[in-house]
Motif scaffolding. Sequence first.
Motif, PDB file in Angstrom:
ATOM      1  N   TRP A  36       0.880  -1.191   0.120  1.00 29.93           N
ATOM      2  CA  TRP A  36       0.072  -0.014   0.105  1.00 29.93           C
ATOM      3  C   TRP A  36       0.946   1.419   0.039  1.00 29.93           C
ATOM      4  O   TRP A  36       0.500   2.313  -0.557  1.00 29.93           O
ATOM      5  N   ALA A  37       2.144   1.268   0.587  1.00 28.32           N
ATOM      6  CA  ALA A  37       3.043   2.461   0.581  1.00 28.32           C
ATOM      7  C   ALA A  37       4.477   1.789   0.534  1.00 28.32           C
ATOM      8  O   ALA A  37       4.850   1.049   1.441  1.00 28.32           O
ATOM      9  N   VAL A  38       4.848   2.155  -0.625  1.00 27.92           N
ATOM     10  CA  VAL A  38       6.264   1.245  -0.764  1.00 27.92           C
ATOM     11  C   VAL A  38       7.561   2.483  -0.327  1.00 27.92           C
ATOM     12  O   VAL A  38       8.715   1.984  -0.542  1.00 27.92           O
ATOM     13  N   GLY A  39       7.225   3.530  -0.251  1.00 24.75           N
ATOM     14  CA  GLY A  39       8.216   4.737   0.002  1.00 24.75           C
ATOM     15  C   GLY A  39       8.269   5.102   1.517  1.00 24.75           C
ATOM     16  O   GLY A  39       7.256   5.113   2.023  1.00 24.75           O
ATOM     17  N   LEU A  40       9.400   5.753   1.913  1.00 29.01           N
ATOM     18  CA  LEU A  40       9.640   6.108   3.216  1.00 29.01           C
ATOM     19  C   LEU A  40       9.939   7.671   3.036  1.00 29.01           C
ATOM     20  O   LEU A  40      11.219   7.592   2.491  1.00 29.01           O
ATOM     21  N   PRO A  41       9.679   8.767   3.831  1.00 37.53           N
ATOM     22  CA  PRO A  41       8.347   8.387   4.267  1.00 37.53           C
ATOM     23  C   PRO A  41       7.135   8.457   3.353  1.00 37.53           C
ATOM     24  O   PRO A  41       7.512   8.899   2.054  1.00 37.53           O
ATOM     25  N   ASP A  42       5.911   7.985   3.789  1.00 39.30           N
ATOM     26  CA  ASP A  42       4.895   7.653   2.859  1.00 39.30           C
ATOM     27  C   ASP A  42       4.846   9.297   2.358  1.00 39.30           C
ATOM     28  O   ASP A  42       4.556  10.075   2.944  1.00 39.30           O
ATOM     29  N   HIS A  43       4.701   8.937   0.989  1.00 36.57           N
ATOM     30  CA  HIS A  43       4.271  10.219   0.225  1.00 36.57           C
ATOM     31  C   HIS A  43       2.788  10.858   0.569  1.00 36.57           C
ATOM     32  O   HIS A  43       2.659  12.052   0.282  1.00 36.57           O
ATOM     33  N   GLY A  44       2.183   9.996   0.881  1.00 33.82           N
ATOM     34  CA  GLY A  44       0.736  10.314   1.388  1.00 33.82           C
ATOM     35  C   GLY A  44      -0.227  10.877   0.277  1.00 33.82           C
ATOM     36  O   GLY A  44      -1.204  11.521   0.784  1.00 33.82           O
ATOM     37  N   MET A  45      -0.010  10.526  -0.966  1.00 37.12           N
ATOM     38  CA  MET A  45      -0.750  10.870  -1.921  1.00 37.12           C
ATOM     39  C   MET A  45      -1.431   9.909  -2.768  1.00 37.12           C
ATOM     40  O   MET A  45      -1.026   8.851  -2.346  1.00 37.12           O
ATOM     41  N   ASN A  46      -1.966  10.190  -4.129  1.00 38.21           N
ATOM     42  CA  ASN A  46      -2.384   9.071  -4.910  1.00 38.21           C
ATOM     43  C   ASN A  46      -1.472   8.054  -4.966  1.00 38.21           C
ATOM     44  O   ASN A  46      -0.341   8.034  -5.347  1.00 38.21           O
ATOM     45  N   ARG A  47      -1.872   6.871  -4.808  1.00 46.35           N
ATOM     46  CA  ARG A  47      -1.056   5.497  -4.866  1.00 46.35           C
ATOM     47  C   ARG A  47      -0.605   5.336  -6.271  1.00 46.35           C
ATOM     48  O   ARG A  47      -1.111   5.649  -7.450  1.00 46.35           O
ATOM     49  N   GLN A  48       0.798   4.854  -6.416  1.00 43.30           N
ATOM     50  CA  GLN A  48       1.311   4.463  -7.670  1.00 43.30           C
ATOM     51  C   GLN A  48       0.651   3.056  -8.112  1.00 43.30           C
ATOM     52  O   GLN A  48       0.457   2.177  -7.139  1.00 43.30           O
ATOM     53  N   ILE A  49       0.101   2.954  -9.443  1.00 49.37           N
ATOM     54  CA  ILE A  49      -0.369   1.776  -9.811  1.00 49.37           C
ATOM     55  C   ILE A  49       0.725   1.194 -10.803  1.00 49.37           C
ATOM     56  O   ILE A  49       1.177   1.948 -11.837  1.00 49.37           O
ATOM     57  N   PRO A  50       1.233   0.045 -10.813  1.00 52.90           N
ATOM     58  CA  PRO A  50       0.775  -0.983  -9.817  1.00 52.90           C
ATOM     59  C   PRO A  50       1.503  -1.084  -8.715  1.00 52.90           C
ATOM     60  O   PRO A  50       0.978  -2.072  -7.820  1.00 52.90           O
ATOM     61  N   ILE A  51       2.363  -0.519  -8.318  1.00 53.18           N
ATOM     62  CA  ILE A  51       3.462  -0.880  -7.235  1.00 53.18           C
ATOM     63  C   ILE A  51       2.861  -0.769  -5.988  1.00 53.18           C
ATOM     64  O   ILE A  51       3.085  -1.635  -5.085  1.00 53.18           O
ATOM     65  N   GLU A  52       1.891   0.353  -5.685  1.00 51.13           N
ATOM     66  CA  GLU A  52       1.415   0.445  -4.464  1.00 51.13           C
ATOM     67  C   GLU A  52      -0.165  -0.219  -4.576  1.00 51.13           C
ATOM     68  O   GLU A  52      -1.301   0.352  -4.062  1.00 51.13           O
ATOM     69  N   THR A  53      -0.380  -1.546  -4.887  1.00 50.95           N
ATOM     70  CA  THR A  53      -1.733  -2.209  -5.028  1.00 50.95           C
ATOM     71  C   THR A  53      -1.387  -3.549  -4.353  1.00 50.95           C
ATOM     72  O   THR A  53      -0.127  -3.892  -4.493  1.00 50.95           O
ATOM     73  N   ASP A  54      -2.391  -4.171  -4.073  1.00 45.95           N
ATOM     74  CA  ASP A  54      -2.155  -5.554  -3.557  1.00 45.95           C
ATOM     75  C   ASP A  54      -2.909  -6.543  -4.422  1.00 45.95           C
ATOM     76  O   ASP A  54      -4.176  -6.239  -5.249  1.00 45.95           O
ATOM     77  N   PRO A  55      -2.638  -7.741  -4.234  1.00 39.09           N
ATOM     78  CA  PRO A  55      -3.360  -8.896  -5.116  1.00 39.09           C
ATOM     79  C   PRO A  55      -4.894  -8.829  -4.392  1.00 39.09           C
ATOM     80  O   PRO A  55      -4.810  -8.633  -3.023  1.00 39.09           O
ATOM     81  N   PRO A  56      -6.014  -9.182  -4.941  1.00 38.44           N
ATOM     82  CA  PRO A  56      -5.926  -9.784  -6.357  1.00 38.44           C
ATOM     83  C   PRO A  56      -6.041  -8.440  -7.510  1.00 38.44           C
ATOM     84  O   PRO A  56      -5.734  -8.731  -8.572  1.00 38.44           O
ATOM     85  N   GLU A  57      -6.268  -7.198  -7.020  1.00 38.61           N
ATOM     86  CA  GLU A  57      -6.592  -6.154  -8.070  1.00 38.61           C
ATOM     87  C   GLU A  57      -5.152  -5.976  -8.700  1.00 38.61           C
ATOM     88  O   GLU A  57      -5.182  -5.559  -9.863  1.00 38.61           O
TER      89      GLU A  57
END
Length: 394
Positions: free
Chosen positions: A73-94
């Motif tokens: 859900w958040a792959v960067g530190l600190p969390d950028h706190g903005m719109n998620r990057q797709i597909p890297i900040e999504t989880d299975p199954p979507e």
Amino acid sequence: MEQHIPDHVPAELVVDLDIYDLPDDEADAHQAWQQFRGHGPLVWSPHNGGHWVAVDGKDIVAMWRDPATYSSWAVGLPDHGMNRQIPIETDPPEHAEYRANIARFFTPAEVNRLEPEIRALAVRLIEGFRERGECEFIGEFAEQLPLIVFLTLMGLPLEDRIPLHAMVEAFARHPDLKVKQDAYMGLRDYLDGWIEKRIAEPGDDVISFIATATIGGRPYTRDEMLSTCTLALLGGLDTVASSLGFWALHLARHPEQRAAIRQSGQGTLLQIINEFLRRFPIPNLSRVVTRDMVHRGVQMKKGDRILLSPSLHNLDPELYPDPFTVDFARSPRHITFGAGPHMCAGANLARSEFKIFLEEWLTRITEFRVKPGTTPVMKAAPTNTVEELWLVWP
Ligand code: HEM
């Protein structure tokens, strides 16, 4: 700098190291990461919002392969706190369908099709400075190659590469969250204009395809289009450029390995590329713990952030004897491209750019070294890099 140490983190596991400011990283970025070792398999960095660091190579790869426990859900530190990057900040199954929509541009067949153009570009860049007998490798080659390849793939004008590069650099390595957010929004605004144009007048580029992509049978929202295109930009530029910097620096210092590469056949070249990838990992990404649990005797809580660093995995002496030595005889199973469902979607393209670099550079500029009087500058950060590298040749 503010420090974050939640109550469930034992004091003896707190290591006062900031991943944007690791001591002595300018001399050896990968060595700098090893300072997290020696305190146990899990340690806590109080910086950047506070996060665990997994230190043991075997743990890191197992966690990477377990998205149910370690969410993207958040792959960067600190969390950028903005719109998620797709597909890297999504989880299975979507995640799978999002990924398929972008991965189609980097299949071996697609990359083979691009290779003549990438090779011609690499040759043009090298020939542009060969007669001069020197270059600043990062700015004149390493950053140019992936940037121009990316802009071509996306159907974007080459003259935009300077502002784009500045924003990618700020997002990847700037420690200040506000600067990161501005850079991220700048990239999205830039791409938004182009999405608008491609919706009105589609071409055969990546943006045109993403503008018509679907997920679960419905069209992408504008936000999904933007998040996908922004990630393609962030994923492919800095990573390739940074890798090339480390590899060129190593080769400048190891003439015997330059000769070995020149003499190698295609099969061996792929093994050599793999060993370079192992020795010089680039992104250091993180995950979000999805439930309270105890890992190797350490209590982790739902919502904790945990860094899974290839710079710790690939250079773990338990997994690779003498890990800092570049040894072309190894066939390493590195995680520079990640592991599990998110494994790099652009790996075929990256490997092709590396192969072309080794083939074209080492036959055109055979004897090169670091320019006397200059010192290459490295930086360890969520994306490791070489900031400046002057090379000379006879
Ligand atoms: C040396 C070059 C590269 C390295 C080291 C690298 C590394 C990585 C890593 C570690 C991940 C996994 C992230 C995670 O699990 O959270 C990833 C994902 C990704 N990379 Fe790369 N990358 C490179 C080049 C590229 C290129 C050239 C592209 C294409 C333009 C690209 C596009 C992507 C995309 C779209 C993802 C997301 C995949 C997903 O979430 O399923 N990468 N990359």
